[in-house]
Structures are given as C-alpha cells and as structure tokens.
Design an enzyme around this catalytic site. Structure first.
Site, PDB file in Angstrom:
ATOM      1  N   GLU A 171       0.806  -1.213   0.000  1.00 54.63           N
ATOM      2  CA  GLU A 171       0.000   0.000   0.000  1.00 54.63           C
ATOM      3  C   GLU A 171       0.845   1.271   0.000  1.00 54.63           C
ATOM      4  OE1 GLU A 171      -3.519   0.346   0.126  1.00 54.63           O
ATOM      5  OE2 GLU A 171      -3.577  -1.793  -0.357  1.00 54.63           O
ATOM      6  N   ASP A 182      -8.083   6.265  -8.216  1.00 54.15           N
ATOM      7  CA  ASP A 182      -8.785   4.993  -8.402  1.00 54.15           C
ATOM      8  C   ASP A 182     -10.305   5.137  -8.300  1.00 54.15           C
ATOM      9  OD1 ASP A 182      -9.047   5.495  -5.713  1.00 54.15           O
ATOM     10  OD2 ASP A 182      -8.351   3.534  -5.039  1.00 54.15           O
ATOM     11  N   THR A 201      -7.425   8.557  -0.363  1.00 51.05           N
ATOM     12  CA  THR A 201      -7.000   7.329   0.313  1.00 51.05           C
ATOM     13  C   THR A 201      -6.029   7.749   1.406  1.00 51.05           C
ATOM     14  OG1 THR A 201      -7.249   5.948  -1.658  1.00 51.05           O
ATOM     15  CG2 THR A 201      -5.762   5.147   0.048  1.00 51.05           C
TER      16      THR A 201
END
Length: 278
Positions: A63, A81, A86
C-alpha cells in the site's frame, strides 16, 4: 457384591486381575504422557501479536512501499482509483465509507477534533471520488490529526473491526493457518466485503467453485491457489489494481515455499521493489 464374592472365592485370580488392571492403567498413562509430549502445539494465527506485526508490514509494503506501517497514520492522497482520498494505515477512502466511519469514531471519542468539521462533507462525497467540501485544507488537517494518539488508536480499531478481525475469523472458520488468514486480510483490505462481484466474499465464492478449504476436507495449498486465482481475476477488473505483484511475487512466493504458518524470515517483491523481514 459379586466382585467381592469372586475375590473371596479365588484370591489368586483377584491378584492377577488387579495387577493386569494396574498395568493397563500405567501403560495408558505412559502413552498419554508420551502423546502429550509429542503432540505439537498449534501454530499461532495471524492474531498473534508477532504475526499481526508481520501482516501490517506486508500490507504496508504493497500500500505504501514501506515496511514502516506506523508512519502511515499521516498518509493521504488521491491515487486516481475513483475512491477519492485514500489515507491512513489501511487506505481508508473518502468515497467508500470507511473514512467517514473512522472520522465519526474519532469525533465520538474526541469531540471538536481537527477533522470533526469535515463530517458533513464526508457524508456528501461518500460513494464518489469528489473532494467537495474537503479541499484545500483536509489533507493538512488529516496530517495534524495523525499526530494525536487518539486518532492513531481510532485507525487501529477501525482497521481491526472492518478488515483484520473479519478476515482472521473467516480464515479460522475455513481452517486456514496464518498465511491463509493473511491472504484473506490483504484481499479484504483492497476489495472490501460488499456485494459487488470483486468483493472479498465473492472472491471466496469464486474460489469455492474449484477447491475446498481444509474445513471442508480440502487441501490447504490447493484451496489457497484457487483463492489467489480468483483474487487476480478481481484485481484485473480495475485498472488501478491491475498490477498483481502483491499476489504473484509475494503471497504465491510464500505459498510455493510451503510457509503456511507465515514464519519469518520472509523475502518478497511488490511492484518490483524487494523487501525482507528477518
């Protein structure tokens, strides 16, 4: 009374019977003792503290391209995305609801925190990639909040509630060892556990069409390979997740080596970068 009469009638037989019974008991006790010594202890699952620390590092390598997962409390960006921002140790997203739940938990525990004022905006952008009501100050305020131990604990708790604990529970229900539990955990981190075809539960259903987990009498390695095949299929449905190296050069490496207990040392690659846990 009957046994007493027999013993009185034939003392020699009574003594032989007693000796035989005593010998059997002693032999049984000895065998039981040997069995207790020989029986291996069950290997720890992913919820063992050391295994969990390994899992955090493995996910962080994929990640965040770093084994230092605790440095990721402050991480935040839009990776393009379709999920908005995020952020944090597990990639909480403004567009998928888990970031909203996290900030709500943090605010319940610490009213008036620096992120509390963004709750209305997080509710509005949930389900989209919009930054409306969040820009331009939200990323900076996230990084400020990340210095607060209460926010760090909230991230840990939401990670466990939403991702780690359900993955481990399902892994144990399927009689999978630590590697299988981690494979489930990494999948639920990326795909969530909703009703869409690429969610964790539907990846698992896809795997079950071709293999059975140990709890159903199947071979563990065979089942995990089937699950990883299904996982790769799911990843390739999204351009943002189309790089499958976290499966191909990480999880399959451990599986090919038969490291079902996820024992260290571990060596793997993600996105071409090499990692090691000693």
């Amino acid at each position: 009374m009957v046994h007493a009469d027999r013993e009185t009638a034939n003392p020699a037989l009574a003594r032989r019977t007693f000796v035989a019974v005593l010998g059997a008991v002693a032999s049984g006790a000895l065998l039981a003792g040997r069995s207790a010594v020989a029986a291996p202890l069950a290997a720890p699952g992913l919820d063992d503290p050391a295994k969990k620390e390994t899992a955090m590092k493995l996910v962080s390598s994929a990640e965040n391209s770093s084994l230092d997962w605790k440095a990721q409390y402050k991480y935040i960006e839009d990776i393009g995305d379709g999920r908005g921002y995020t952020a944090g140790i597990i990639g909480f997203c403004s567009g998928t609801g888990d970031m909203l739940d996290l900030v709500r938990l943090y605010t319940d525990r610490k009213p008036g925190n620096v992120l509390a004022k963004y709750l209305p905006a997080l509710r509005r952008v949930n389900g989209s990639d919009s930054h409306s009501g969040l820009d331009p100050a939200y990323p900076g305020d996230w990084r400020k909040a990340a210095q607060d131990g209460a926010f760090q604990r909230a991230q840990n708790d939401e990670r466990d509630r939403v991702y780690f604990d359900p993955a481990v529970a399902q892994g144990k229900a399927d009689s999978l060892r630590a590697l299988g539990q981690f494979i489930y955990y990494d999948a639920i981190v990326m795909h969530g556990d909703g009703d869409d075809p690429t969610s964790f539960r539907n990846i698992r259903k896809r795997a079950l069409r071709s293999a059975e987990p140990p709890a159903q009498g199947g071979d563990e390695a065979t089942y995990l390979n089937a699950f990883l095949d299904a996982r790769v299929w799911a990843m390739k449905q999204e351009e943002a997740h189309s790089d499958t190296s976290r499966v191909d050069t990480e999880q399959r490496v451990f599986l090919r080596k038969g490291n079902l207990d996820l024992n260290t040392p571990l060596d793997w690659k993600v996105y071409g970068d090499s990692y090691h846990i000693g």
